[in-house]
Design a protein around this motif. Sequence first.
Motif, short mmCIF file in Angstrom:
data_model
loop_
_atom_site.label_atom_id
_atom_site.label_comp_id
_atom_site.label_asym_id
_atom_site.label_seq_id
_atom_site.Cartn_x
_atom_site.Cartn_y
_atom_site.Cartn_z
N GLN A 1 -19.41 -3.19 20.79
CA GLN A 1 -18.78 -4.48 21.05
C GLN A 1 -17.27 -4.42 20.81
O GLN A 1 -16.50 -5.05 21.52
CB GLN A 1 -19.41 -5.55 20.14
CG GLN A 1 -20.80 -5.98 20.58
CD GLN A 1 -20.76 -6.73 21.89
OE1 GLN A 1 -20.90 -6.12 22.96
NE2 GLN A 1 -20.55 -8.01 21.85
N THR B 1 -17.12 -13.39 23.18
CA THR B 1 -17.48 -12.01 22.81
C THR B 1 -16.86 -11.64 21.47
O THR B 1 -17.52 -11.03 20.62
CB THR B 1 -17.00 -11.03 23.90
OG1 THR B 1 -17.55 -11.42 25.15
CG2 THR B 1 -17.45 -9.62 23.58
N VAL C 1 -15.81 -2.91 23.88
CA VAL C 1 -15.82 -3.88 24.98
C VAL C 1 -14.68 -4.89 24.81
O VAL C 1 -13.96 -5.21 25.76
CB VAL C 1 -17.18 -4.60 25.05
CG1 VAL C 1 -17.10 -5.79 26.01
CG2 VAL C 1 -18.27 -3.65 25.52
N VAL C 2 -14.53 -5.39 23.58
CA VAL C 2 -13.47 -6.37 23.32
C VAL C 2 -12.10 -5.76 23.59
O VAL C 2 -11.22 -6.40 24.17
CB VAL C 2 -13.57 -6.89 21.86
CG1 VAL C 2 -12.31 -7.66 21.49
CG2 VAL C 2 -14.79 -7.78 21.71
N SER D 1 -22.49 -12.23 31.91
CA SER D 1 -22.68 -11.07 31.04
C SER D 1 -21.36 -10.37 30.78
O SER D 1 -20.41 -10.49 31.54
CB SER D 1 -23.66 -10.09 31.69
OG SER D 1 -23.10 -9.53 32.84
N LYS D 2 -21.35 -9.59 29.67
CA LYS D 2 -20.11 -8.89 29.32
C LYS D 2 -19.77 -7.84 30.37
O LYS D 2 -18.63 -7.61 30.67
CB LYS D 2 -20.28 -8.24 27.93
CG LYS D 2 -20.30 -9.25 26.80
CD LYS D 2 -20.36 -8.57 25.47
CE LYS D 2 -21.73 -8.01 25.18
NZ LYS D 2 -22.76 -9.05 25.04
N ASN E 1 -18.81 -13.42 18.70
CA ASN E 1 -20.08 -12.73 18.40
C ASN E 1 -19.83 -11.46 17.59
O ASN E 1 -20.59 -11.12 16.67
CB ASN E 1 -20.81 -12.39 19.69
CG ASN E 1 -21.32 -13.63 20.41
OD1 ASN E 1 -21.57 -14.66 19.76
ND2 ASN E 1 -21.46 -13.56 21.72
N LEU E 2 -18.77 -10.73 17.94
CA LEU E 2 -18.44 -9.50 17.21
C LEU E 2 -18.10 -9.83 15.75
O LEU E 2 -18.54 -9.12 14.84
CB LEU E 2 -17.26 -8.81 17.89
CG LEU E 2 -16.70 -7.57 17.16
CD1 LEU E 2 -17.76 -6.49 17.01
CD2 LEU E 2 -15.49 -7.03 17.92
N ALA F 1 -14.75 -16.22 28.02
CA ALA F 1 -15.79 -15.23 27.80
C ALA F 1 -15.38 -14.21 26.74
O ALA F 1 -16.19 -13.82 25.88
CB ALA F 1 -16.12 -14.51 29.11
N VAL F 2 -14.13 -13.79 26.78
CA VAL F 2 -13.64 -12.82 25.78
C VAL F 2 -13.64 -13.47 24.40
O VAL F 2 -14.00 -12.82 23.40
CB VAL F 2 -12.23 -12.32 26.16
CG1 VAL F 2 -11.65 -11.48 25.04
CG2 VAL F 2 -12.29 -11.51 27.44
#
Length: 235
Positions: free
Chosen positions: A128, A53, A131-132, A2-3, A56-57, A49-50
């Motif tokens: 998001q 992410t 988060v990024v 998970s993020k 997805n963004l 993972a980044v």
Amino acid sequence: MSKQTILGRVTQLAKANINALLDQAEDPQKMLDQLIRDYSNNIAEAEEAVAATIGNLRLMEQDHQEDVEAAKEWGGKALAASRKGDELRGGGQTSEADRFDNLAKVALGRQLQSEKEARTAEPTIAAQTEVVSKLRTGLDQMKAKLGELQAKRDELVARARSAQAQNTMLDAVKNIDVLDPTSELSRFEDKVRREEARAMGKQELAASSLDAQFEELDGLGDSAEIEARLAALKG
């Protein structure tokens, strides 16, 4: 993964206190080698993972842009249908005018739906994006920490080698004691001194023997002088 877990791990590793870890380690070099391996693996996992992410963004941003453009497009279609309906109604074609007005309503409904979808996505996109940003910052900090670990490791290895070389040198110096009377050097020196003493003794003996011979010669000379003088008296 998970993020939240990614962000937590990145933050925890980026804030790790290397000096405190070294103080607790029994073998700092081995600990640093293990930390470098762990950091490298974690950085590789975090980068994947980044990247996911961020991907997805970007998809959400594309969908949001499509909704914004669709709302604008449906708004244009609604306006065109409405104007056509007004034109037909002005010409007395009520039935056709109503059909175009209904088309305008359909277009406005599609516009409204697209606007709602765009507004709904905006908070998620903003979250998001934050988060990024944090993940990017954390990754940069982790890479900097990895560089610090590698520098610490190289420094520690260099210091260990230097200390080992110094200890080796000091041990060698400690084993060489030229003042030790039992050492080979001292015994050789004693032997040389004894040889020198023997030579000095021989020189003294030779000198005393030569002096005695000269004294004997002087005594013979005196006897001859006495005999000569006695003969002169008798003559």
